[in-house]
Scaffold this active site. Structure first.
Site: not given
Length: 507
Positions: A349, A351, A488
């Site tokens: 993932d 950010e 997040h």
């Protein structure tokens, strides 16, 4: 080129306003700039128009290269339109492409207007609207055809979500074109060609002004009757053959009167250096349209690009992953479907500073490795962006400029992630539509290529018929009993996605 388009539109009170600039290809090695103009299917381009457009471009395009003007008719053929639409979704929206077939695309033409109806089930329509795919598709069609388009999704529950989610490879273009050397013997026809051809196997998409070398075979001389131009109604000659350097490509040369005698010598087994355009020919088959040929011999055999080896200390943190549940002998280990049961998978993932891979940057990457159904290693690192992180992104991710101030550059972190993911599938949550685009951009900058197969947990969740009100990661994780603390943040989202993927793939 917008300035050139505006001048063309206003030239002699819009005399050529029916033309649209489709593409500009500048080949500095050949000193050639090719401009291709699109024109409506109900108009014919005369020799006078060709000559006037050539002069117009030479007068208004001030560059130190020879200018060549070409024209392409905008055929509003249903088959071509349908192919363009499906290709657009395949290249840009894999999750929609997986649920869209030819029979779901209905096309109606009405006097210069084209209405397109996309028959889809409600889930795919929601995805189509949430990704703003309609606007992007309109832009694609208006760039490649001359017409007024309308696009409308049509609810049709007969087209249910597919049971199988396809594996999608991540493709990153090579950093440089692989060329090798040949010895020039004698020109046969056409302009001089630089003796540095590319490998045929590295060219599997249309490309202008392409230099190739190989042995010819299957030479055939053919004729046809010219339908346009100064020689309309006359019989013209063309040759077809294969060019082979270990891989073969079909070739066509439309022979001028002055070159007919020269081409009579073409014989199987001869080796040539060729210049031409690689384009889609009859039957949508990639065909090499030759403009110049030179007798040549091999000088330096082509060398395959060596895989890059990165022998240095890791910038990112890589650690073993320990999970009490996995190690508990009293808990029965689940069995998994493919690819979990047969492949190692790196779930990651990112950010970022925003939503656009072209203008925004990666600020954190987190990943875990799944080996035969067990999470074994974790990977994480901050990344220092070139631009400061704005306050809105900090509110969402809780990542501040101070946290990334001493972080490594994206090129270094991506190289480490490249090594971490070597030999594995790559996975994520909606990574097909988001993370992979940032990964491709960063990989290109770092000079590495991710050829890993891809698996998207979001796509699998969509076809799993979970009883959830939406398909956000947090919602799906909660439905499957997976903890998502600290959403997040790249590593937290990656570990939650990995566990969601394992749950979804349990037998």
């Amino acid at each position: 080129m917008d300035e050139l388009s505006n001048k063309l539109y206003n030239f002699e009170n819009g005399k050529f306003s029916f033309l649209r600039l489709l593409s500009v290809c500048l080949d500095r090695t050949l000193g050639l700039c090719e401009l291709t103009f699109l024109y409506p299917e109900n108009i014919d381009i005369s020799d006078d128009i060709r000559a006037e457009m050539q002069q117009f471009c030479e007068n208004n395009l001030k560059i130190n290269s020879k200018i060549k003007v070409k024209f392409k008719k905008s055929f509003l053929d249903e088959r071509l339109l349908r192919k363009q639409i499906l290709s657009f979704f395949e290249n840009n929206y894999k999750s929609i492409s997986a649920q869209l077939s030819e029979k779901q695309v209905k096309i109606i033409k009405e006097e210069g207007k084209v209405k397109i109806f996309l028959h889809m089930c409600q889930e795919v329509i929601n995805l189509f609207e949430n990704l703003f795919a309609k606007k992007a598709l309109l832009g694609e069609l208006e760039d490649n055809f001359i017409a007024e388009f309308e696009i409308e999704p049509v609810l049709d529950e007969s087209f249910n979500i597919a049971d199988i989610v396809p594996v999608v490879p991540i493709k990153v273009p090579p950093k440089k074109v692989l060329r090798y050397e040949v010895d020039i013997v004698k020109n046969l026809f056409g302009k001089d060609i630089a003796p540095h051809p590319e490998l045929i196997k590295n060219n599997n998409a249309p490309k202008p002004s392409l230099i190739l070398f190989g042995t010819i075979s299957g030479v055939q001389k053919k004729t046809f009757i010219a339908k346009n131009g100064k020689r309309k109604g006359e019989e013209k000659t063309f040759y077809t053959f294969n060019l082979n350097d270990g891989k073969s490509v079909e070739c066509v040369y439309f022979c001028s009167k002055t070159n007919e005698k020269k081409c009579e010598c073409l014989t199987d087994g001869m080796t040539f250096l060729c210049l031409g355009d690689l384009k889609m020919g009859l039957g949508d088959k990639l065909t090499y349209y030759i403009s110049a040929m030179t007798y040549a011999q091999m000088k330096t055999p082509p060398e395959e690009e060596e895989p890059q080896v990165f022998d240095r200390k890791l910038v990112a943190t890589v650690e073993d992953y320990n999970d009490h549940q996995q190690q508990n002998l009293f808990v029965k280990s689940p069995t998994y479907k493919e690819p979990i049961s047969t492949r190692d998978i790196v779930v990651y993932d990112l950010e970022t500073t925003g939503l656009s891979p072209e203008t925004d940057e990666i600020i954190e990457i987190g990943a875990v490795k799944i080996e035969r159904g067990k999470i074994t290693k974790k990977f994480y690192s901050f990344v220092k962006p070139l631009q400061p992180i704005n306050s809105e992104i900090t509110k969402i991710t809780h990542i501040t400029n101070e946290m990334v101030a001493n972080a490594p550059k994206v090129e270094d972190v991506i190289v480490d992630f490249y090594n971490f993911a070597d030999g594995c599938m790559i996975g994520g949550y909606n990574n097909t539509e988001f993370d992979n685009k940032f990964l491709r951009k960063a990989a290109q900058k770092a000079g590495v290529k991710f050829n890993n197969d891809n698996i998207d947990a979001f796509q699998i969740a969509r076809v799993s018929r979970l009883n959830t009100h939406n398909l956000k990661l947090g919602t799906v994780a909660a439905a499957l009993g997976v903890d998502l603390t600290g959403a997040h943040r790249a590593y937290n989202d990656a570990i939650a996605t990995a566990k969601v993927l394992l749950k979804l793939c349990e037998e």
